[in-house]
Design an enzyme around this catalytic site. Structure first.
Site, PDB file in Angstrom:
ATOM      1  CE  LYS A  11      10.481  48.273  -8.786  1.00 16.80           C
ATOM      2  NZ  LYS A  11      11.688  47.448  -8.679  1.00 16.80           N
ATOM      3  NE  ARG A  57      -7.972  44.276  15.419  1.00 17.98           N
ATOM      4  CZ  ARG A  57      -7.955  45.587  15.648  1.00 17.98           C
ATOM      5  NH1 ARG A  57      -7.970  46.029  16.859  1.00 17.98           N
ATOM      6  NH2 ARG A  57      -7.968  46.463  14.651  1.00 17.98           N
ATOM      7  CB  THR A  58      -4.890  39.423  11.313  1.00 17.19           C
ATOM      8  OG1 THR A  58      -6.262  39.689  11.627  1.00 17.19           O
ATOM      9  CG2 THR A  58      -4.765  38.019  10.782  1.00 17.19           C
ATOM     10  CG  HIS A  74     -10.386  36.819   9.376  1.00 22.69           C
ATOM     11  ND1 HIS A  74      -9.225  36.152   9.722  1.00 22.69           N
ATOM     12  CD2 HIS A  74     -10.231  38.097   9.817  1.00 22.69           C
ATOM     13  CE1 HIS A  74      -8.408  37.006  10.335  1.00 22.69           C
ATOM     14  NE2 HIS A  74      -8.995  38.188  10.406  1.00 22.69           N
ATOM     15  NE  ARG A  85      -6.354  40.684   6.842  1.00 20.95           N
ATOM     16  CZ  ARG A  85      -6.833  41.233   7.951  1.00 20.95           C
ATOM     17  NH1 ARG A  85      -6.828  42.542   8.107  1.00 20.95           N
ATOM     18  NH2 ARG A  85      -7.314  40.481   8.923  1.00 20.95           N
TER      19      ARG A  85
HETATM   20  N1   CP Z   1      -9.836  41.177  13.345  1.00 17.97           N
HETATM   21  C1   CP Z   1      -9.030  41.596  12.359  1.00 17.97           C
HETATM   22  O1   CP Z   1      -8.891  40.982  11.311  1.00 17.97           O
HETATM   23  O2   CP Z   1      -8.406  42.781  12.640  1.00 17.97           O
HETATM   24  P1   CP Z   1      -7.250  43.422  11.732  1.00 17.97           P
HETATM   25  O3   CP Z   1      -7.888  43.899  10.468  1.00 17.97           O
HETATM   26  O4   CP Z   1      -6.687  44.566  12.570  1.00 17.97           O
HETATM   27  O5   CP Z   1      -6.230  42.365  11.473  1.00 17.97           O
END
Ligand code: CP
Length: 304
Positions: A82, A54-55, A132, A104
């Protein structure tokens, strides 16, 4: 503000500006041509050191809809394998003249560290168990869309709170707006967040009574190790959301989940796919919210 690192650092006014801007972008996304030239000429790199559906896709679509040039950095095929350090990787990418870094990472604090070391705007797309922020913003946007506001709402956040960055960002956001937050789950998976005015329930039947919003969470097995609950069967029996438990909430309650869902462990399929579920609205709203964040950070940098 140069970066979006966490909800904790944002004021209520900051959040309102983001949500109002996202509402304008949501209108754009309903048009035949779902694109605006707002950030034409700007470049974004998406740096995902952890898996995401999603993100990552939502950021990429948002970036394209707002006319940035998008670079998707693939960690498994990069020189990270590496042994190149995180900072050298980021500095290499910055040397291309990127304006935004969306990151992320499995370690809490990585976006903070990068933000201190680069001129580009850094957007936290999830750091370890910390925050998040764009997920909480899109969750707030989705709740406001259905309920008209956040103040006074009873919101149950259910499951693995300890390992959930989504839960933390939501607690920080909802507490700023006067929502009544209930943390519901096994005692082993609920951290001390008393400073945010939360109520804690170890029992689903008590925790869900009359709530307006139920926010289910994924069990974060990749961060847990072992021993937080006896088995997934036991977990669903005690803390899973099924139709019977949903009936304890307000009759107009909405059901949310940030995804990915473990059907039959956190939530039953009939609830996930029910009329009360707004799980796919959350996904849709992620694009407008992420467009808003980039637009506002881009503008802030221009005016700096
Ligand atoms: N909600 C969320 O962070 O989903 P993903 O891990 O699929 O990005």
């Amino acid at each position: 503000m140069k970066d979006l690192i966490g909800i904790k650092e944002l004021s209520k006014e900051d959040i309102n500006v983001i949500l109002d801007t996202a509402a304008s972008f949501k209108d754009v996304l309903k048009r035949d041509i779902k694109k605006v030239p707002a950030l034409r000429g700007k470049t974004v790199v998406n740096l995902f050191f952890e898996p995401s559906t999603r993100t990552k896709t939502s950021f990429e679509l948002a970036e394209k809809r707002i006319s940035t040039d998008v670079l998707n950095f693939s960690v498994p095929t990069s020189s990270v394998v590496k042994g190149e350090s995180l900072l050298d990787t980021v500095r290499t990418i910055e040397a291309y003249g990127v304006d935004f870094i969306v990151i992320r990472h499995s370690s809490s604090g990585v976006p903070h560290f990068i933000a201190r070391n680069v001129k580009a705007s850094v957007i936290n797309a999830g750091d370890g168990i910390n925050e998040h922020p764009t997920q909480a913003l899109l969750d707030a946007f989705s709740i406001v869309e259905k309920k008209g506001g956040l103040n006074g709402l009873k919101v149950a956040i259910v499951g693995d709170i300890t390992h959930s960055r989504v839960a933390k960002s939501n607690v920080y956001l909802l507490s700023k707006f006067g929502a009544h937050i209930r943390l519901v789950g096994p005692p082993t998976l609920i951290p001390d967040m008393a400073g945010y005015g939360v109520e804690v329930f170890y029992n689903m039947e008590d925790g869900l009574k009359d709530v307006d919003v139920i926010m289910m969470l994924r069990i974060q097995t990749e961060r847990q190790g072992k021993g937080f609950f006896p088995s997934t069967l036991e977990y669903f029996k005690n803390w899973g959301l099924d139709t019977q438990r949903l009936e304890l909430a307000d009759k107009d309650a909405v059901v949310m989940h940030p995804g990915p869902m473990n059907r039959g462990i956190e939530i039953s399929s009939d609830v996930a796919d029910s009329a009360q579920s707004i799980i796919l609205d959350q996904v849709t709203n992620g694009i407008a919210v992420r467009m808003a964040v980039m637009y506002l950070l881009g503008g802030a940098k221009e005016n700096a």
